[in-house]
Design an enzyme around this catalytic site. Structure first.
Site, PDB file in Angstrom:
ATOM      1  N   TYR A  32       0.877  -1.178   0.000  1.00  0.00           N
ATOM      2  CA  TYR A  32       0.000   0.000   0.000  1.00  0.00           C
ATOM      3  C   TYR A  32       0.912   1.225   0.000  1.00  0.00           C
ATOM      4  O   TYR A  32       1.858   1.293   0.792  1.00  0.00           O
ATOM      5  CB  TYR A  32      -0.899  -0.042   1.237  1.00  0.00           C
ATOM      6  CG  TYR A  32      -1.603   1.255   1.515  1.00  0.00           C
ATOM      7  CD1 TYR A  32      -2.487   1.791   0.587  1.00  0.00           C
ATOM      8  CD2 TYR A  32      -1.372   1.969   2.685  1.00  0.00           C
ATOM      9  CE1 TYR A  32      -3.128   2.996   0.829  1.00  0.00           C
ATOM     10  CE2 TYR A  32      -2.009   3.167   2.939  1.00  0.00           C
ATOM     11  CZ  TYR A  32      -2.884   3.682   1.997  1.00  0.00           C
ATOM     12  OH  TYR A  32      -3.503   4.882   2.239  1.00  0.00           O
ATOM     13  N   LYS A  72     -11.821  -0.391   6.308  1.00  0.00           N
ATOM     14  CA  LYS A  72     -12.276  -1.082   5.096  1.00  0.00           C
ATOM     15  C   LYS A  72     -13.362  -2.117   5.436  1.00  0.00           C
ATOM     16  O   LYS A  72     -14.397  -1.749   5.916  1.00  0.00           O
ATOM     17  CB  LYS A  72     -11.077  -1.719   4.395  1.00  0.00           C
ATOM     18  CG  LYS A  72      -9.840  -0.819   4.337  1.00  0.00           C
ATOM     19  CD  LYS A  72     -10.064   0.458   3.569  1.00  0.00           C
ATOM     20  CE  LYS A  72      -8.756   1.249   3.515  1.00  0.00           C
ATOM     21  NZ  LYS A  72      -8.924   2.602   3.040  1.00  0.00           N
TER      22      LYS A  72
HETATM   23  C1  LIG Z   1      -3.898  -2.544   2.373  1.00  0.00           C
HETATM   24  C2  LIG Z   1      -4.022  -1.271   3.155  1.00  0.00           C
HETATM   25  N1  LIG Z   1      -3.290  -1.119   4.264  1.00  0.00           N
HETATM   26  C3  LIG Z   1      -3.356   0.008   4.996  1.00  0.00           C
HETATM   27  C4  LIG Z   1      -4.156   1.057   4.631  1.00  0.00           C
HETATM   28  C5  LIG Z   1      -4.185   2.317   5.467  1.00  0.00           C
HETATM   29  O1  LIG Z   1      -5.331   2.363   6.263  1.00  0.00           O
HETATM   30  P1  LIG Z   1      -5.995   3.706   6.837  1.00  0.00           P
HETATM   31  O2  LIG Z   1      -6.448   4.520   5.671  1.00  0.00           O
HETATM   32  O3  LIG Z   1      -7.095   3.223   7.732  1.00  0.00           O
HETATM   33  O4  LIG Z   1      -4.939   4.427   7.617  1.00  0.00           O
HETATM   34  C6  LIG Z   1      -4.940   0.946   3.482  1.00  0.00           C
HETATM   35  C7  LIG Z   1      -5.788   2.060   3.054  1.00  0.00           C
HETATM   36  O5  LIG Z   1      -6.254   2.121   1.922  1.00  0.00           O
HETATM   37  C8  LIG Z   1      -4.866  -0.260   2.722  1.00  0.00           C
HETATM   38  O6  LIG Z   1      -5.607  -0.444   1.599  1.00  0.00           O
END
Ligand SMILES: Cc1ncc(COP(=O)(O)O)c(C=O)c1O
Length: 378
Positions: free
Chosen positions: A99, A196
């Site tokens: 990510y 998510k």
């Molecule tokens: C695979 C993955 N990990 C981590 C994150 C980060 O999460 P957050 O937006 O809740 O900080 C995301 C956000 O899109 C993600 O898709």
């Protein structure tokens, strides 16, 4: 207990004070002491712990098959705590298609703090082995990956990490504990962006870590959680508990719909590649079939004609919502390279789809008209 039952009941009991079946939201930031100074219920101050968050953390631990869980204000706050639990001079191996927030955190924040990292192709266990150094203290994996849905062999890579004496941490956001069980596959910690699928309704921001044991490392993570202060509000904890109740059933719908959309896009004349591990020809299919109980609700599609054609599809959709993020009930579409900016390594024609819980036929019809419109320039 099966995961459907855990999702409904874990960490959740009828409120002993009132009999309320839906748990109360404890908004209090501070907790009363007895005359002798003791804290009768074990709560002191809400940043450290509060009843609503504790209830959520019990549920998260049960759902992921761990012994303990920590809830954070976002997925990135949970990830930051993991990296901050290491020491300057330590080394991390992470996926080169992690990510982009995780990759940027390593490069733009943690590198300056003294944490070194090597980004590798996680689908190649030999590359992971080659990247390990005597200072490697963590192997970070994310599978299926964002946005190309590359599949990492969790058991294999966690064995490489174990042999190097480094814990393996899995970002399990896309698969969820319903479809993939990283702790059972040898990982030492699981991370979630609960924003998510776990939340599931695009209305809360949160993160979580789940560990198989309460040990020195989780104590350090808890210190970072409390002193870093990136904790979720009681209301977000409550919303997340409510979302989790229906997670297993929502995941069935996401998987079923995504499989139907992937089958429609596969071989479509306007499409170059569909990235979905559920397709038998996908490079990650065999490993995903072994380690996942379903292939998930996310897929990416590379449209013929590059960025221009992809953006035309985005403009033409009527039912898909043009927005980032994933895991909600509504289907989302985005041109990933535009979101990631000039340094993006994502193919320019790639569209990422979060497949929601609408009827699959309506989603297919919408994509069909958008792809036709884009192809004919309408
Ligand atoms: C695979 C993955 N990990 C981590 C994150 C980060 O999460 P957050 O937006 O809740 O900080 C995301 C956000 O899109 C993600 O898709």
């Amino acid at each position: 207990m099966r995961i459907e039952t855990l999702a409904v009941h874990a960490g959740h009991a009828v409120d002993p004070a009132t009999g309320a079946v839906s748990p109360p939201i404890h908004l209090s930031t501070t907790f009363g002491r007895e005359a002798d100074g003791s804290l009768p219920h074990g709560f002191l101050y809400a940043r450290g712990d509060n009843p609503t968050r504790r209830e959520l953390e019990h549920g998260l631990a049960a759902l992921e098959g761990g012994a303990t869980a920590l809830a954070f204000a976002s997925g990135m706050a949970a990830t930051s705590a993991v990296f901050q639990s290491l020491r300057p001079g330590d080394h991390v191996v992470a996926p080169r298609d992690a990510y982009y927030g995780t990759a940027r955190l390593l490069r733009d924040v943690m590198a300056g703090w003294g944490l070194e990292s090597t980004l590798v192709d996680m689908t190649d266990a030999a590359a992971v082995e080659a990247a390990v150094t005597p200072r490697t203290r963590l192997v970070w994996i994310e599978t299926p990956s964002n946005p190309t849905l590359a599949v990492t062999d969790v058991a294999r890579v966690s064995a490489v990490a174990r042999a190097a004496g480094a814990p393996c941490v899995c970002d399990n956001t896309w698969a969820t504990p319903v479809l993939q069980r990283p702790l059972e596959l040898g990982c030492h910690l699981v991370m979630h962006s609960t924003t998510k699928y776990l939340g599931g309704h695009s209305d809360l921001t949160g993160g979580a870590l789940v560990a198989p044991a309460d040990d020195e490392w989780t104590a350090r993570l808890r210190t970072l959680q409390t002193l870093g202060g990136a904790v979720p509000s009681a209301f977000d904890c409550w919303l997340l508990m409510r979302g989790i109740r229906s997670l297993p059933w929502r995941m069935r719908g996401h998987c079923e719909n995504a499989a139907a959309v992937a089958a429609f896009l596969h071989g479509h004349p306007a499409v170059d590649v569909v990235h979905y591990p559920g397709l038998p020809g996908d490079p990650g299919h065999a490993v995903a079939a072994r380690q996942m109980s379903g292939f998930g609700g996310m897929l990416s599609v590379q449209v013929k004609g590059g960025a221009e054609a992809a953006l035309a599809v985005v403009r033409a959709v009527r039912l898909f919502t043009r927005a980032t993020s994933l895991g909600g009930t509504e289907s989302l579409i985005e041109h990933r390279a535009s979101v990631e900016g000039p340094e993006s390594r994502t193919p320019p024609g790639l569209l990422r789809l979060s497949i929601g819980l609408e009827h699959a036929a309506d989603l297919v019809e919408d994509l069909d008209q958008a792809l036709r419109g884009a192809a004919t320039g309408r």
